[in-house]
Design a protein around this motif. Structure first.
Motif, PDB file in Angstrom:
ATOM      1  N   SER A  88       7.832   9.312  -2.065  1.00 12.13           N
ATOM      2  CA  SER A  88       8.932   8.355  -2.047  1.00 12.13           C
ATOM      3  C   SER A  88       9.274   7.854  -3.434  1.00 12.13           C
ATOM      4  O   SER A  88       8.489   7.987  -4.384  1.00 12.13           O
ATOM      5  N   ILE A  89      10.486   7.269  -3.524  1.00  8.69           N
ATOM      6  CA  ILE A  89      10.904   6.575  -4.740  1.00  8.69           C
ATOM      7  C   ILE A  89      11.534   5.246  -4.362  1.00  8.69           C
ATOM      8  O   ILE A  89      12.057   5.079  -3.259  1.00  8.69           O
ATOM      9  N   GLU A  90      11.482   4.306  -5.283  1.00 12.35           N
ATOM     10  CA  GLU A  90      12.283   3.102  -5.241  1.00 12.35           C
ATOM     11  C   GLU A  90      13.133   3.080  -6.502  1.00 12.35           C
ATOM     12  O   GLU A  90      12.627   3.258  -7.606  1.00 12.35           O
ATOM     13  N   TRP A  91      14.438   2.878  -6.312  1.00 15.90           N
ATOM     14  CA  TRP A  91      15.421   3.030  -7.385  1.00 15.90           C
ATOM     15  C   TRP A  91      16.288   1.784  -7.428  1.00 15.90           C
ATOM     16  O   TRP A  91      16.932   1.429  -6.440  1.00 15.90           O
ATOM     17  N   THR A  92      16.274   1.116  -8.554  1.00 12.92           N
ATOM     18  CA  THR A  92      17.094  -0.075  -8.764  1.00 12.92           C
ATOM     19  C   THR A  92      17.899   0.121 -10.046  1.00 12.92           C
ATOM     20  O   THR A  92      17.689   1.098 -10.773  1.00 12.92           O
ATOM     21  N   PRO A  93      18.800  -0.799 -10.381  1.00 12.62           N
ATOM     22  CA  PRO A  93      19.502  -0.683 -11.662  1.00 12.62           C
ATOM     23  C   PRO A  93      18.582  -0.809 -12.868  1.00 12.62           C
ATOM     24  O   PRO A  93      18.979  -0.439 -13.981  1.00 12.62           O
ATOM     25  N   GLU A  94      17.362  -1.296 -12.659  1.00 11.12           N
ATOM     26  CA  GLU A  94      16.429  -1.515 -13.763  1.00 11.12           C
ATOM     27  C   GLU A  94      15.350  -0.450 -13.903  1.00 11.12           C
ATOM     28  O   GLU A  94      14.825  -0.232 -14.992  1.00 11.12           O
ATOM     29  N   HIS A  95      14.995   0.236 -12.797  1.00  8.25           N
ATOM     30  CA  HIS A  95      13.868   1.166 -12.890  1.00  8.25           C
ATOM     31  C   HIS A  95      13.866   2.162 -11.731  1.00  8.25           C
ATOM     32  O   HIS A  95      14.543   1.969 -10.721  1.00  8.25           O
ATOM     33  N   ILE A  96      13.054   3.204 -11.909  1.00  8.93           N
ATOM     34  CA  ILE A  96      12.732   4.171 -10.860  1.00  8.93           C
ATOM     35  C   ILE A  96      11.212   4.238 -10.778  1.00  8.93           C
ATOM     36  O   ILE A  96      10.532   4.398 -11.803  1.00  8.93           O
ATOM     37  N   ILE A  97      10.674   4.104  -9.566  1.00  7.08           N
ATOM     38  CA  ILE A  97       9.234   4.206  -9.345  1.00  7.08           C
ATOM     39  C   ILE A  97       8.992   5.308  -8.324  1.00  7.08           C
ATOM     40  O   ILE A  97       9.649   5.347  -7.278  1.00  7.08           O
ATOM     41  N   VAL A  98       8.045   6.202  -8.615  1.00  3.81           N
ATOM     42  CA  VAL A  98       7.699   7.300  -7.718  1.00  3.81           C
ATOM     43  C   VAL A  98       6.320   7.013  -7.114  1.00  3.81           C
ATOM     44  O   VAL A  98       5.392   6.588  -7.830  1.00  3.81           O
ATOM     45  N   PHE A  99       6.190   7.276  -5.795  1.00  5.16           N
ATOM     46  CA  PHE A  99       4.968   6.961  -5.059  1.00  5.16           C
ATOM     47  C   PHE A  99       4.393   8.214  -4.396  1.00  5.16           C
ATOM     48  O   PHE A  99       5.133   9.103  -3.976  1.00  5.16           O
TER      49      PHE A  99
END
Length: 330
Positions: free
Chosen positions: A254-265
């Motif tokens: 999964s990923i979480e994507w915001t205007p500030e960052h991308i995080i991969v899990f």
């Protein structure tokens, strides 16, 4: 590398993991390291040369998983649970039907045949076969949700079981739904993928939720590509995770994507963090809608980096239990 006396990273080829680029960064993550006496012991052993560690980040493991579907923070906006039989839902997915060598020097041709892409027993099954087809010695499948499940910011979850065998290159990833957003050398609407004269890639970006190559079975990779940071200029931004049973069990990528960052899990463990530097589109083209791609490549520039394709593995499949796309609640 040993943690608490246990081997956690085995036979890491530094140059190969850096895509042959000596100056590229290398980030490798592990999990489930138990500390009982308040002291974390790390030991590096090099089989050749000298072991070097630039930095070490330690995070506490989350002991309880979050049910995203019932969370107060996220709203499910698009999904496929693959609870039907036959071809993928045409209202959600489209095929890429391509010859061998179109991108990444891949050895397979992509088809829309049921033997290559099929929904069965609650899973999407993408299967690669060794067979003569068109200009190729192998067939496989690649599908995408462009124009049917596009996303600008949010969370993407894919539960999947990955294939085993040297020569496989499976991927769960995202491309821009408007690939020409930041191009500077392309003609509008031209075939930009595999096109060396069109800079839609990497200019408009790419987000890799999961990539896996069969010659390095225990490792999965999360990556972003853009004009400022990609492998050609030795400035790739990525991290890798030691996930031991990716071919034997389903895991959530999964990923979480915001205007500030991308995080991969990997299974709710974050291992790759990429921040918006606010320096412009070259480093952050991730400000427009993207879509999900699922594919199983054979060979190619990365699939054969560890050796030739093992023809004894076929047929070989990537299985996907579900794809879920969430938007953050206001």
């Amino acid at each position: 590398m040993y943690a608490q006396g246990q081997l956690v990273i085995d036979e890491l080829d530094i140059k190969l993991a850096r895509d042959g680029k000596n100056n590229s960064e290398l980030v490798r993550a592990v999990h489930d390291v138990t500390v009982t006496d308040g002291l974390l012991n790390i030991e590096l052993k090099a089989s050749k040369g000298q072991a070097i560690l630039n930095a070490l980040v330690v995070r506490k493991t989350t002991t309880t998983s979050v049910d995203i579907q019932t969370s107060n923070d996220w709203e499910l906006v698009w999904n496929d649970e693959f609870d039907y039989e036959g071809k993928p839902d045409p209202n959600k997915w489209s095929y890429d039907i391509w010859p061998a060598g179109k991108v990444n020097d891949e050895d397979q041709t992509y088809t829309d045949l049921l033997e290559n892409v099929q929904v069965k027993d609650g899973n999407l099954i993408i299967t690669a076969h060794k067979e003569d087809y068109g200009n190729a010695k192998y067939t496989s499948g690649r599908i995408h949700s462009q124009g049917k499940g596009d996303l600008l910011y949010g969370r993407v979850e894919v539960r999947a079981k990955l294939p085993k065998g040297q020569g496989t290159w499976s991927a769960i990833w995202m491309l821009p739904s408007d690939p020409f957003k930041y191009e500077t050398t392309c003609s509008q609407d031209e075939d930009w993928q595999g096109n060396s004269t069109c800079d839609a890639w990497p200019n408009s970006g790419e987000i890799d939720i999961m990539e896996h190559v069969g010659y390095d079975m225990q490792t999965i990779h999360g990556t972003v590509h853009n004009k400022a940071y990609y492998w050609v200029n030795s400035e790739q931004r990525k991290a890798s995770f030691e996930g031991e049973t990716v071919d034997q069990a389903f895991h959530v990528y999964s990923i979480e994507w915001t205007p500030e960052h991308i995080i991969v899990f990997f299974d709710e463990t974050p291992y790759f963090f990429y921040s918006n530097e606010s320096t412009g589109w070259e480093a952050w083209p991730f400000d427009h809608p993207y879509h999900v791609i699922l594919n199983l490549a054979i060979g190619g520039s990365w699939g054969t980096a560890g050796g030739p394709i093992d023809d004894s593995i076929f047929p070989v499949s990537m299985e996907v239990d579900y794809v879920r796309v969430f938007k953050p609640l206001p």
